[in-house]
Design a protein around this motif. Structure first.
Motif, PDB file in Angstrom:
ATOM      1  N   TYR A 204       0.818  -1.211   0.000  1.00  0.00           N
ATOM      2  CA  TYR A 204       0.000   0.000   0.000  1.00  0.00           C
ATOM      3  C   TYR A 204       0.851   1.260   0.000  1.00  0.00           C
ATOM      4  O   TYR A 204       0.365   2.324  -0.407  1.00  0.00           O
ATOM      5  CB  TYR A 204      -1.017   0.006   1.146  1.00  0.00           C
ATOM      6  N   THR A 207       1.337   1.779  -3.596  1.00  0.00           N
ATOM      7  CA  THR A 207       0.128   2.379  -4.168  1.00  0.00           C
ATOM      8  C   THR A 207       0.103   3.866  -3.909  1.00  0.00           C
ATOM      9  O   THR A 207      -0.224   4.661  -4.791  1.00  0.00           O
ATOM     10  CB  THR A 207      -1.136   1.745  -3.548  1.00  0.00           C
ATOM     11  N   ALA A 210       2.381   5.562  -6.158  1.00  0.00           N
ATOM     12  CA  ALA A 210       1.878   5.532  -7.545  1.00  0.00           C
ATOM     13  C   ALA A 210       0.770   6.541  -7.752  1.00  0.00           C
ATOM     14  O   ALA A 210       0.458   6.917  -8.880  1.00  0.00           O
ATOM     15  CB  ALA A 210       1.392   4.128  -7.894  1.00  0.00           C
ATOM     16  N   LYS A 211       0.153   6.980  -6.667  1.00  0.00           N
ATOM     17  CA  LYS A 211      -0.891   7.996  -6.793  1.00  0.00           C
ATOM     18  C   LYS A 211      -0.284   9.380  -6.919  1.00  0.00           C
ATOM     19  O   LYS A 211      -0.973  10.345  -7.231  1.00  0.00           O
ATOM     20  CB  LYS A 211      -1.792   7.989  -5.548  1.00  0.00           C
TER      21      LYS A 211
ATOM     22  N   LEU B  63       6.604   4.258 -13.959  1.00  0.00           N
ATOM     23  CA  LEU B  63       6.295   5.221 -12.906  1.00  0.00           C
ATOM     24  C   LEU B  63       7.556   5.631 -12.163  1.00  0.00           C
ATOM     25  O   LEU B  63       7.508   6.374 -11.202  1.00  0.00           O
ATOM     26  CB  LEU B  63       5.320   4.597 -11.902  1.00  0.00           C
ATOM     27  N   LEU B  65       9.212   3.653 -10.243  1.00  0.00           N
ATOM     28  CA  LEU B  65       9.012   3.143  -8.899  1.00  0.00           C
ATOM     29  C   LEU B  65       9.742   1.826  -8.674  1.00  0.00           C
ATOM     30  O   LEU B  65       9.364   1.042  -7.828  1.00  0.00           O
ATOM     31  CB  LEU B  65       7.517   2.902  -8.643  1.00  0.00           C
ATOM     32  N   ARG B  97       2.340  10.879 -11.680  1.00  0.00           N
ATOM     33  CA  ARG B  97       1.839   9.623 -11.116  1.00  0.00           C
ATOM     34  C   ARG B  97       0.407   9.809 -10.658  1.00  0.00           C
ATOM     35  O   ARG B  97       0.110  10.659  -9.859  1.00  0.00           O
ATOM     36  CB  ARG B  97       2.674   9.190  -9.921  1.00  0.00           C
ATOM     37  N   GLY B  98      -0.450   8.972 -11.133  1.00  0.00           N
ATOM     38  CA  GLY B  98      -1.848   9.087 -10.751  1.00  0.00           C
ATOM     39  C   GLY B  98      -2.611   9.975 -11.700  1.00  0.00           C
ATOM     40  O   GLY B  98      -3.813   9.816 -11.894  1.00  0.00           O
ATOM     41  N   MET B 103      -1.471   2.958 -12.114  1.00  0.00           N
ATOM     42  CA  MET B 103      -1.227   1.508 -12.136  1.00  0.00           C
ATOM     43  C   MET B 103      -2.214   0.776 -11.248  1.00  0.00           C
ATOM     44  O   MET B 103      -2.517   1.215 -10.144  1.00  0.00           O
ATOM     45  CB  MET B 103       0.201   1.241 -11.677  1.00  0.00           C
ATOM     46  N   PHE B 105      -2.401  -2.610  -9.283  1.00  0.00           N
ATOM     47  CA  PHE B 105      -1.469  -3.638  -8.874  1.00  0.00           C
ATOM     48  C   PHE B 105      -2.114  -5.000  -8.778  1.00  0.00           C
ATOM     49  O   PHE B 105      -3.318  -5.144  -8.752  1.00  0.00           O
ATOM     50  CB  PHE B 105      -0.818  -3.258  -7.544  1.00  0.00           C
ATOM     51  N   SER B 111      -2.945  -3.965  -1.377  1.00  0.00           N
ATOM     52  CA  SER B 111      -2.664  -2.687  -2.026  1.00  0.00           C
ATOM     53  C   SER B 111      -3.339  -1.501  -1.376  1.00  0.00           C
ATOM     54  O   SER B 111      -3.079  -0.367  -1.759  1.00  0.00           O
ATOM     55  CB  SER B 111      -3.100  -2.741  -3.493  1.00  0.00           C
ATOM     56  N   LEU B 112      -4.225  -1.760  -0.445  1.00  0.00           N
ATOM     57  CA  LEU B 112      -4.920  -0.643   0.184  1.00  0.00           C
ATOM     58  C   LEU B 112      -4.433  -0.441   1.602  1.00  0.00           C
ATOM     59  O   LEU B 112      -4.199  -1.405   2.322  1.00  0.00           O
ATOM     60  CB  LEU B 112      -6.432  -0.905   0.200  1.00  0.00           C
ATOM     61  N   ILE B 122      -9.365   7.195  -2.284  1.00  0.00           N
ATOM     62  CA  ILE B 122      -9.674   7.669  -3.632  1.00  0.00           C
ATOM     63  C   ILE B 122      -9.555   9.188  -3.664  1.00  0.00           C
ATOM     64  O   ILE B 122      -8.973   9.775  -4.573  1.00  0.00           O
ATOM     65  CB  ILE B 122     -11.091   7.256  -4.065  1.00  0.00           C
ATOM     66  N   SER B 125      -6.121  11.030  -4.213  1.00  0.00           N
ATOM     67  CA  SER B 125      -5.632  11.225  -5.575  1.00  0.00           C
ATOM     68  C   SER B 125      -6.236  12.496  -6.172  1.00  0.00           C
ATOM     69  O   SER B 125      -5.559  13.277  -6.833  1.00  0.00           O
ATOM     70  CB  SER B 125      -6.023  10.002  -6.398  1.00  0.00           C
ATOM     71  N   ILE B 174      -9.300   4.103  -7.708  1.00  0.00           N
ATOM     72  CA  ILE B 174      -8.186   4.999  -7.393  1.00  0.00           C
ATOM     73  C   ILE B 174      -7.374   5.287  -8.646  1.00  0.00           C
ATOM     74  O   ILE B 174      -6.998   6.422  -8.920  1.00  0.00           O
ATOM     75  CB  ILE B 174      -7.276   4.368  -6.318  1.00  0.00           C
TER      76      ILE B 174
END
Lengths: 313, 334, 310
Positions: A204, A207, A210-211, B63, B65, B97-98, B103, B105, B111-112, B122, B125, B174
């Motif tokens: 996360y 993530t 990435a945002k 990205l 990353l 990014r975003g 992306m 995942f 991922s959250l 959400i 972003s 997101i």
């Protein structure tokens, strides 16, 4: 949330009761006749027998325990064998001093340990991080009482900056807090660092990056709260240890607190005082565990929800 | 590696000769070994390959990353709408990014962030890229949730209160919330049940068409490729061994590995036939075979295969392959 | 080369070399893992240093009488020689009774180590037994045992040891038991969680499927795998135990003078430390170095056993 707190408070009661029972039992099993201690030179058979009845020492064990507990709940810790004064008075006079030292140490631990841990977790291969690891390792291994002596040697004897004993004013709290807190500060620092490292590896966090969240917010908003959870647990575990260590600190710095009272009481075989000190310490530990649980529940929404925070599943 | 001249305008993504290795004390993982990718505006490229072929690493590089201390980008260019991602400053990266590229995942379960509500995640972003107030962002977040099929009231709930499929929808929400120009979907349905897979795929497709996004779909499932992609790149051991349009790959495949992939698909019609796996195992990225990495497993192997890497050969305007079999011919050798 | 060896051939070839099933499996599980772990440990320089230092301390403790005679140097009061600063004759100086500090430290090591090891042994057996039972059987048994242990957790180590000492007096045996008991609850938790982790692992299910009794499972499978984390905890607790005994001696409720113990040496030297700082250096340093080496060792073992935890 309130339900949670109330539940925990109620759960605390049997535990404290049990601890009291255990400690009481141990004291009860002490070989020797307490009337010797109390009467001292005035000991005679008759006086002893009379005293025993007065104090209820001839009652069966469970009755004694029951009486003790009833009195305890009302705030009556009994009478000191030595001073013949209520134990409660002594405790009330001394306990705040102990609290001050423990609070100071806690402040040091958390105030210094956590930020350093966070920084070195964020930059794990830097010089700073390696330094903190070394300091952490050393800190964990330093005996509190030796550190106290060394601090006194340096800051009181050599430099004359800080007082080496007593409790008056802020300055006199500095050295004891440092000495007491160092072990646990190192512990907390290491835990925070490794939990930070662990959290940063998580998906996360990726993530969040990435945002487009900026680097600072990735740490402060996303990583920190998650990383704090194991840290809070460790802080909780350490509070008990702090209360153990405070006995040593009070001895080194000649602070009139509960710890020293306990030691003196043990030396003089003053059972009610010993009991009183131990019970108060146990209650402290239980209360602080409760506080830690509350903070943890606040951090982790899964737990908060169980007690009425958000919508349940 | 040569890249045939194409119309470079309107390319959402261009990756040229990307080489990424993970370097640790004990070993060097050669994840990506010279990858070229081009995605034109509005098109979907399927990046197909088994686990360990370097697909996720390639995607992360878009990205910028790639995990830092170990992952080193040794060479190559990544151009997002003509701008080089690898040489951007942190600020510029946070900007795109975003917003320009997003992306999805692979694993929705992790991922959250467990301590933030889905609505917040959400809305974050939106707040970053659209300069609106927090309330406005939350409102838009709710709308986004509705769009992916989750009731808006649930935006105050935490990730643990959602199932895997719903979590993935949140992740999609997101990613799409700022209508990125390029969407990277890294095996978005692999961790989900088969029935949910279909729903999520349909959702991604609809939204992609609605927002006119280009997409990089990373998958090992040829079925998904057939449904969603315009072009396909087949990846093996960090290289693209074959690339072409859907027809090129599905009807006119050339590379032995591609053939192996298709042969390995169980044929539901011929129920009694034996499964035909590709013999051997995926190569160890810390110890790749010499020459063409596929040669130990190839049915058409020749001596030259273990000695040198094959060049990239263009068989038509859209179709290229890296194989010694096609050095002198364009016709299928399989 | 890439011919897959069928399972039968593999089993057929090698089973004959071993007499019992146990031996056969042992060579796959334990040997390579032990070697691997040992190698990882050796690569950690700090851990190796810790190991060396601690071994050195143990050796010193064992040969203490050879280094300095107990009665003449460590115990006998020699007032004319008191409070001498460090010199070639007295490496750490002499204390307020004229005794050679180094001699006392060397003999003190014996006490610290003996108390350290025996108290942890006590905690290991008692706490370990309870923890293993609680972890393995789970359910009600687990609940009851853990509730009991939790009660003791409410009293921090030092205080619990103090309580026992207050009740039963300060002989060496009592101290050891007191410290051992004070670690028992923590140990039982460690063993319990190790057992619970292992309990879930597949090969325990498999063993049960082929009919091994519960005891068999516990001794052969569960305990072998708990070994790692337990060894780490043992090391760290020995450090804790040594710290506790010196702490108790420091406040006068542990080993009593004239027996040399690092803690009580600090206590008696304290009054003179303003003008004779060296008197509190050596004993404190001894405690510090011992604990440091054990912590290094424990951390190193922990990292070697499971590098992911780093």
């Amino acid at each position: 949330m309130l339900k949670f707190i109330v539940r925990r408070l109620l759960a605390m009661i049997p535990v404290v009761l049990a601890v009291t029972f255990v400690v009481f039992t141990m004291m009860y099993m002490t070989p020797g006749d307490p009337t010797n201690t109390i009467l001292g030179n005035e000991w005679t058979e008759a006086a002893s027998a009379k005293l025993k009845t007065e104090l209820g020492l001839d009652q069966p064990f469970l009755v004694q325990f029951f009486n003790y507990t009833i009195n305890l709940v009302q705030g009556d810790f009994g009478m000191s064998y030595i001073t013949r004064a209520p134990v409660g008075d002594q405790l009330m006079a001394r306990f705040p001093n102990t609290l001050k030292v423990v609070a100071g140490a806690m402040l040091f631990c958390v105030g210094v340990g956590v930020p350093i841990g966070v920084f070195s977790g964020v930059k794990p291969y830097s010089v700073f991080s390696n330094l903190t690891m070394v300091v952490g390792l050393l800190g964990v291994s330093l005996p509190i009482f030796w550190l106290g002596l060394l601090l006194i040697l340096l800051f009181s004897v050599e430099l004359g900056w800080l007082p080496s004993s007593g409790i008056d004013g802020f300055a006199s709290l500095i050295l004891p807090s440092l000495a007491l807190g160092s072990n646990y500060m190192a512990n907390i620092m290491r835990t925070t660092r490794s939990s930070m490292l662990e959290v940063i590896r998580q998906d996360y966090i990726r993530t969040a990056k990435a945002k487009g969240v900026n680097a600072r917010n990735v740490i402060m908003k996303h990583a920190l709260q998650n990383a704090m959870m194991p840290t809070v647990t460790v802080i909780g575990m350490n509070i008990g240890a702090l209360l153990g260590g405070v006995v040593l600190t009070e001895t080194v710095f000649s602070i009139p607190g509960t710890g020293r009272l306990l030691v003196e009481a043990i030396n003089k075989r003053d059972t009610p005082t010993v009991l009183g000190c131990l019970v108060i310490m146990a209650v402290c530990v239980a209360v602080s565990n409760l506080l830690v649980d509350i903070v943890y529940a606040y951090l982790d929404p899964r737990i908060k929800a169980q007690y009425g925070g958000g919508r349940g599943e | 590696m040569e890249v045939k001249k194409m119309n470079e305008e309107g390319n959402t993504l261009e990756i040229k000769n990307l080489v990424i290795h993970y370097i640790s004390e004990e070993e060097v993982v050669k994840a990506v070994n010279g990858v070229d990718i081009i995605i034109k505006a509005g098109k979907t490229l399927g990046l197909v390959g088994e686990t360990g072929a370097g697909k996720t690493t390639t995607a992360l590089s878009i990205l910028n990353l790639v995990p830092e201390p170990q992952g080193k980008i040794l060479s190559g260019e990544v151009l997002l709408q003509g701008r080089s991602v690898l040489s951007m400053s942190d600020l510029e990266l946070e900007d795109i990014r975003g917003d320009k590229v997003a992306m999805i995942f692979q694993d929705p379960m992790t991922s959250l962030n467990p301590v933030h509500t889905v609505g917040d995640q959400i809305a974050e972003s939106i707040e970053i890229h659209r300069k609106v107030s927090k309330q406005e962002a939350l409102k838009q977040a709710k709308e986004m949730l509705e769009l992916v099929g989750i009731p808006g009231e649930r935006s105050n709930e935490y990730p643990y209160q959602f199932s895997g499929g719903m979590k993935q929808r949140v992740v999609i929400a997101i990613a799409l919330t700022c209508s990125p120009d390029l969407l990277i979907a890294d095996e978005p349905t692999t961790a989900l049940d088969v029935t949910i897979q279909a729903q999520v795929l349909k959702l991604i497709n609809e939204l992609r068409r609605k927002y006119h996004m280009s997409m990089l779909m990373i998958t090992h499932d040829l079925g998904i490729v057939a449904e969603v992609c315009d072009e396909v790149s087949i990846a093996y051991a960090g290289r693209i061994v074959e690339h072409g349009t859907l027809e090129d790959i599905f009807d006119n495949l050339r590379h032995p590995y591609t053939k192996g992939l298709f042969d390995a698909l169980p044929d539901i019609e011929a129920r009694r036939s034996e499964l035909k796996p590709i013999k051997g195992l995926m190569p160890d990225p810390t110890n790749l075979p010499s020459g063409c990495a596929f040669h130990p497993r190839c049915d058409y192997v020749m001596e030259v295969c273990s000695q040198s890497l094959p060049e990239n050969k263009w068989l038509s305007e859209t179709h290229c392959v890296q194989c010694h079999l096609y050095k002198d011919t364009n016709e299928s050798m399989l | 080369m890439s011919e897959t060896v069928t399972r039968k051939e593999l089993m057929g070839e090698t089973v004959n070399k071993y007499t019992t099933r146990k031996e056969f499996f042992k060579q796959y599980k334990k040997k390579s893992r032990l070697e691997e772990t040992w190698n990882r440990f050796l690569r950690n320089k700090m851990a190796v240093i810790g190991l060396f230092i601690f071994v050195f301390i143990m050796v010193v403790a064992v040969v203490a009488p050879l280094i300095a005679d107990y009665d003449t140097e460590a115990i006998t009061i020699n007032v004319s020689n008191r409070l001498q600063p460090p010199s070639t004759e007295h490496i750490f100086g002499t204390d307020e009774m004229g005794r050679d500090i180094m001699a006392r430290i060397v003999h003190g090591a014996r006490i610290s180590l003996v108390v350290g090891f025996s108290s942890v042994a006590i905690a290991l057996f008692i706490g370990g037994a309870f923890g293993a039972i609680a972890g393995y059987y789970g359910g009600k048994t687990d609940d009851i045992i853990m509730r009991c242990m939790d009660v003791f957790l409410c009293l921090p180590d030092v205080l619990l040891a103090l309580a026992i000492v207050a009740a039963f007096g300060t002989t060496l045996v009592n101290m050891t038991i007191a410290i051992g008991l004070s670690f028992t609850p923590k140990f039982s938790r460690v063993v319990r969680s190790a057992v619970m982790t292992v309990r879930g692992i597949e090969y325990v299910e498999a063993a049960r499927a082929i009919g091994s009794t519960n005891t068999h499972i516990i001794t052969n499978h569960v305990l072998i795998n708990c070994f790692g984390p337990i060894v780490v905890q043992v090391t760290l607790y020995v450090a804790s135990a040594i710290l506790t005994i010196s702490a108790l001696s420091f406040i006068g409720l542990g080993i009593q003078a004239p027996i040399p113990e690092w803690g009580n040496m600090l206590a008696s030297g304290r009054a003179y430390m303003r003008d004779h700082a060296y008197i509190v250096m050596a004993p404190g340093l001894a405690i510090f170095v011992t604990i440091l080496s054990l912590n290094l060792l424990g951390d190193g073992l922990r990292d070697a056993l499971d590098p992911r935890l780093k």
